[in-house]
Structures are given as structure tokens and as C-alpha cells.
Design a protein around this motif. Structure first.
Motif, short mmCIF file in Angstrom:
data_model
loop_
_atom_site.label_atom_id
_atom_site.label_comp_id
_atom_site.label_asym_id
_atom_site.label_seq_id
_atom_site.Cartn_x
_atom_site.Cartn_y
_atom_site.Cartn_z
N ARG A 1 101.55 -35.57 105.67
CA ARG A 1 101.27 -34.83 106.91
C ARG A 1 100.42 -35.67 107.85
O ARG A 1 100.63 -35.66 109.07
CB ARG A 1 100.58 -33.50 106.56
CG ARG A 1 100.62 -32.48 107.67
CD ARG A 1 100.03 -31.14 107.17
NE ARG A 1 99.89 -30.16 108.23
CZ ARG A 1 100.81 -29.26 108.56
NH1 ARG A 1 101.97 -29.25 107.92
NH2 ARG A 1 100.58 -28.39 109.53
N ALA B 1 102.68 -38.05 109.55
CA ALA B 1 103.46 -37.38 110.59
C ALA B 1 102.60 -37.14 111.84
O ALA B 1 103.07 -37.31 112.97
CB ALA B 1 104.02 -36.06 110.07
N MET B 2 101.34 -36.80 111.61
CA MET B 2 100.44 -36.60 112.76
C MET B 2 100.25 -37.90 113.54
O MET B 2 100.27 -37.91 114.78
CB MET B 2 99.06 -36.09 112.28
CG MET B 2 99.03 -34.64 111.90
SD MET B 2 97.36 -34.08 111.42
CE MET B 2 96.54 -33.98 113.01
N ALA C 1 103.31 -38.62 115.56
CA ALA C 1 103.37 -37.73 116.72
C ALA C 1 102.42 -38.21 117.81
O ALA C 1 102.75 -38.20 119.00
CB ALA C 1 103.04 -36.30 116.30
N ALA C 2 101.24 -38.65 117.39
CA ALA C 2 100.28 -39.16 118.37
C ALA C 2 100.83 -40.40 119.06
O ALA C 2 100.71 -40.56 120.28
CB ALA C 2 98.95 -39.48 117.69
N LEU D 1 103.23 -39.37 121.66
CA LEU D 1 102.53 -38.87 122.84
C LEU D 1 101.98 -40.03 123.67
O LEU D 1 102.24 -40.12 124.88
CB LEU D 1 101.39 -37.95 122.39
CG LEU D 1 100.67 -37.11 123.44
CD1 LEU D 1 99.99 -35.92 122.79
CD2 LEU D 1 99.63 -37.90 124.22
N LEU E 1 94.11 -38.46 130.91
CA LEU E 1 94.99 -37.37 130.47
C LEU E 1 95.45 -37.56 129.04
O LEU E 1 95.40 -36.64 128.21
CB LEU E 1 96.20 -37.29 131.41
CG LEU E 1 97.26 -36.25 131.04
CD1 LEU E 1 96.69 -34.85 131.16
CD2 LEU E 1 98.50 -36.39 131.93
N LEU E 2 95.90 -38.78 128.74
CA LEU E 2 96.40 -39.06 127.39
C LEU E 2 95.29 -38.90 126.36
O LEU E 2 95.52 -38.36 125.27
CB LEU E 2 96.98 -40.48 127.34
CG LEU E 2 98.28 -40.69 128.12
CD1 LEU E 2 98.70 -42.16 128.10
CD2 LEU E 2 99.40 -39.81 127.58
N ARG F 1 92.64 -36.97 126.48
CA ARG F 1 92.40 -35.54 126.30
C ARG F 1 93.46 -34.89 125.41
O ARG F 1 93.14 -34.19 124.45
CB ARG F 1 92.44 -34.83 127.66
CG ARG F 1 91.09 -34.66 128.31
CD ARG F 1 91.20 -33.63 129.42
NE ARG F 1 90.80 -34.18 130.72
CZ ARG F 1 89.53 -34.23 131.13
NH1 ARG F 1 88.56 -33.82 130.35
NH2 ARG F 1 89.25 -34.73 132.31
N MET F 2 94.72 -35.14 125.77
CA MET F 2 95.80 -34.50 125.02
C MET F 2 95.82 -34.96 123.56
O MET F 2 95.96 -34.16 122.63
CB MET F 2 97.16 -34.78 125.68
CG MET F 2 97.33 -34.11 127.04
SD MET F 2 98.96 -34.43 127.80
CE MET F 2 100.05 -33.49 126.72
N ALA G 1 92.90 -33.51 121.58
CA ALA G 1 93.12 -32.08 121.33
C ALA G 1 94.13 -31.90 120.19
O ALA G 1 94.00 -31.00 119.36
CB ALA G 1 93.61 -31.39 122.59
N ALA G 2 95.14 -32.75 120.17
CA ALA G 2 96.18 -32.62 119.16
C ALA G 2 95.73 -33.10 117.79
O ALA G 2 96.20 -32.61 116.76
CB ALA G 2 97.43 -33.40 119.59
N LEU G 3 94.79 -34.05 117.78
CA LEU G 3 94.44 -34.71 116.52
C LEU G 3 93.18 -34.19 115.84
O LEU G 3 93.09 -34.20 114.61
CB LEU G 3 94.27 -36.22 116.76
CG LEU G 3 95.53 -37.01 117.05
CD1 LEU G 3 95.19 -38.45 117.42
CD2 LEU G 3 96.48 -36.98 115.85
N GLU H 1 89.90 -28.10 115.31
CA GLU H 1 89.42 -27.24 116.39
C GLU H 1 87.90 -27.15 116.41
O GLU H 1 87.28 -27.12 117.47
CB GLU H 1 89.99 -25.84 116.22
CG GLU H 1 91.51 -25.85 116.08
CD GLU H 1 92.05 -24.45 115.78
OE1 GLU H 1 91.31 -23.49 116.04
OE2 GLU H 1 93.20 -24.34 115.31
N ARG I 1 86.11 -29.76 118.60
CA ARG I 1 86.32 -29.97 120.05
C ARG I 1 85.89 -28.76 120.86
O ARG I 1 85.78 -27.67 120.36
CB ARG I 1 87.80 -30.31 120.29
CG ARG I 1 88.22 -30.24 121.71
CD ARG I 1 88.87 -31.50 122.26
NE ARG I 1 88.83 -31.47 123.75
CZ ARG I 1 87.89 -32.07 124.44
NH1 ARG I 1 86.96 -32.76 123.84
NH2 ARG I 1 87.89 -31.98 125.76
#
Lengths: 199, 199
Positions: free
Chosen positions: B155, B158-159, B162-163, B166, B184-185, B187-188, B191-193, B196, B199
Motif C-alpha cells: 500500500r 501504491a501511495m 500515486a504521488a 500527481l 499547489l502541488l 499542498r495537494m 494532503a494526500a500523503l 490527517e 495536517r
DNA sequence: GTGTCGGGTTAGCGAGCGCTAACCTACGAG
DNA sequence: CTCGTAGGTTAGCGCTCGCTAACCCGACAC
């Protein structure tokens, strides 16, 4: 005009070959690139040999064109339908993410071909695909702008592209089962796309 | 062996051509794909014509190979250095994101070629690039596992993929200035990596 | 002054490409 | 029974490709 005949019986049933060619072509193109697959190879993979393809498509380019135009249409049609059917921007974004993941996981090969061999399209088809993709991006960008107050259009487009990159990463890593991958991608995409207040 | 001569003066200065070829090739390959660019075209773009390339590289494949191997090495070397220099997993991930964005924004063409034409590499170079990429993914995955307790290896991989998807989306959308895109990149991606709680 | 050699030239090869031509069948309609 | 057509075959054309061969020339070493 691009269809052979819009008769009343539609074109269902009399073209299994056509669809078979498109499916197998997607797979081969994804693995070795459009220019890396010869018509002879493609034909052989379909059980027929070489020039028989020209009974179904006017050219090799046309195979690619039909493949990419049709998936762009499907992405846009279903995407905008789901977005419009949503009550608020947040759930619209959730719906778009959901749809895109479904599609990407279900059609890995098409995803690869779409952004690898897009530039090999003949001029008119490239134009058409670009228009459809831009419209699809707009659907996403509109919802993003409604979800983030004050978000500028260009930045919203960039966010949508980044999300596509994230979601389309799926063919590169088939290491976990589809269900888990689906869940992981949804989590990451929503974290990246939704305002912090929402999540 | 692959270098011409490891003299004391290094290979600086006696190979501007070589580097020029690599730079221009990256650009052309990014635009039209490895198979879509002929050696004659590539030569012409460098101001020389056709077979003169073979005075600097043994084959067209070798140009691609050197290009992709060298960027894989740079990504891995700097990435693992920055990760090791970080105090905790969270800042390691921030450092990795930062480094990857710097690289991707500074070398858009290389990013495109890397994941479009990877499969056109000759066997041995493909093997080498794959190894380097896997190691780079491992660097990310290790930090992700330390940041999310209980995260399984697959997993985490996979993360990381995915990053990358992005962050590598950047060449597809050059609509906002680099500074804003960088922000922007980051931040996104974070947030994705990041969990919770962080952040 | 001469020899070597790095870096360039053009000619042209062999292979593979997309695609066309010509031909061959099986078969459903009249 | 015949015949048009859908969907296949093989042969082969013309072109482009990556790459080699043969040659050329200017810069420098001695």
C-alpha cells in the motif's frame, strides 16, 4: 459518416471483430506503444493476419482514433452526468472521483494509451480528443471552483490535471487488489481536492 | 567504459555536443515520442546532420538509455540524501515532495520521456532503470510507513506511485506560473500523503 | 611540415513499415 | 442456381528507418 451504416438494426452484432480489434489494440498499444506495434502483429493477435484489418478500419491511425475518441466521449458523458446529478459541489467532486477511479481501474490499458499515444493521432482526431478532454477538465474545474471560494480558473484546471495524474497512476502499480486500490485512490484524491474545512 | 576518457580534467568542456544532443533529444522525444523522432531529425535539430550522432553515441537507443539512467540516478541519489537528512518521517516526506517538485518542474521533458518511452529501452538499460526507480519508490515507501503506523508495504508503494502521478502531472498543464504550480502541488501532495492528524 | 585523430560529410544498405492489389471463398437473397 | 458481398488470403510496392562505409578537413603534437 464515420459509421458504416446507421441502419435500424444498429451496428450491434455484425461487428464483433471490430470490437475485438479495438480491445486487443488497446492492450498491445499500452504495452509497446502505438508505433511499436505493427499492423501485422495486431492482426496476428486477433487471429487474422495483417492486411485483413483494412476490412474493418481504413488505416492503423483510425484504430487509435476511434479508441481515443470513444473513451474521451465516455469519460465526459458519464462525468458530466454524475456531476449534474449531485446536490452540492462536495458530493459532485466525490462522484467525479468515484467515476474516474471506476473507469481507470476497469480500463487500465486505455488510460495508458490515452496519455502516451495521444500525439500520434491524425490531426482531426487529435483536435476532437483535445476538445473532449478540455470539456472533461472543465466539468471538474467548475465543481472545484464552487467548492473552493475564490479559486481561479487556471488553478482549478491544474488541480484537475493533478488529480488525473494521481488517479491514472493505477496502471503503474497493480500490486494491491482493485478494491483496496479503489479505496486508497479515493482517500488520496479527496484529501488533495477538497478544502480542509470539509474533511 | 561508457565514458570516452576519465582524464584528470574530467569530461567537462570536451563534450558540449554530447550534452546538447541529450538535451535536445529529451525535448524532441517528449514532444513526439522516441519512435516518432528519427536520427536525421535529431541530428538536424542539433545543427549537424544524421549519422554524425554516431560519433557521440553507439546507437539511438543509447541516447535514450543514458538519458533515463542518469535521471533515475539523480532522483534516487538526491531523494535518499534529503530523506536521510530529515529529523522525522513527516519532514522527510515534505523534503521528498519538495525535491520531486523541483525536479519535475525543472525537467518537464525528462519526466514525460521517462514514463512514456521507458519501454523502448534496450533490455539491460531497462533493467537498470527499473532497479533505480524501485529503490526510489522504496525511499518514499519507507518514510510513508514510518508516518502511518500499520501501513503495509504494498500500500505504501501504491501511495508513492500515486504521488508521482500527481507531481508528474506538471508537464500536462503549464497554465500557471512555476511558483504557483510548485505551491499547489506541494499542498495537494502533502494532503494526500500525510495522516490527517498531522495536517 | 607532416601524421593523427576528433568530428563532420554524403551515399547507400537491408529491414521493416503501412498499405494496396488481386484473388479466394462461404453464404444469404432473389 | 446464380451472384453480390463480407471477410479473409498472399504478393509486393514504396518509403522511411537505423546504421555503416568511405571520405574529408582542421587542429594540434612533435
Amino acid at each position: 459518416m464515420t459509421q458504416t451504416e446507421p441502419t435500424s438494426s444498429q451496428q450491434l452484432g455484425h461487428t464483433p471483430r471490430r470490437q475485438q480489434i479495438l480491445d486487443i489494440a488497446a492492450d498491445l498499444f499500452a504495452r509497446r506503444g502505438f508505433h511499436g506495434v505493427s499492423v501485422a502483429e495486431l492482426g496476428a493477435a486477433c487471429g487474422i493476419s495483417g492486411p485483413a484489418l483494412y476490412k474493418h478500419f481504413p488505416s492503423k491511425d483510425a484504430v487509435l482514433a476511434e479508441m481515443l475518441v470513444s473513451i474521451s466521449e465516455r469519460l465526459l458523458a458519464e462525468g458530466s452526468a454524475r456531476a449534474e446529478a449531485s446536490a452540492d459541489p462536495r458530493s459532485a467532486i466525490e462522484a467525479l472521483v468515484e467515476w474516474h477511479i471506476e473507469f481507470a481501474l476497469g480500463h487500465r490499458a486505455l488510460i495508458v494509451v490515452q496519455d502516451r499515444d495521444w500525439s500520434s493521432l491524425p490531426e482531426d482526431a487529435r483536435e476532437r480528443v483535445r476538445g473532449l478532454q478540455r470539456a472533461y477538465v472543465d466539468v471538474w474545474a467548475d465543481q472545484l471552483k464552487r467548492a473552493h471560494h475564490g479559486l481561479r480558473t487556471e488553478r482549478a484546471h491544474a488541480m484537475a490535471h493533478a488529480a488525473f495524474g494521481l488517479l491514472n497512476s493505477t496502471p503503474h502499480s497493480a500490486l494491491i487488489p482493485d478494491g483496496q486500490m479503489h479505496d486508497l485512490l479515493r482517500r488520496m484524491a479527496l484529501a488533495a481536492l477538497l478544502p480542509e474545512a470539509d474533511r
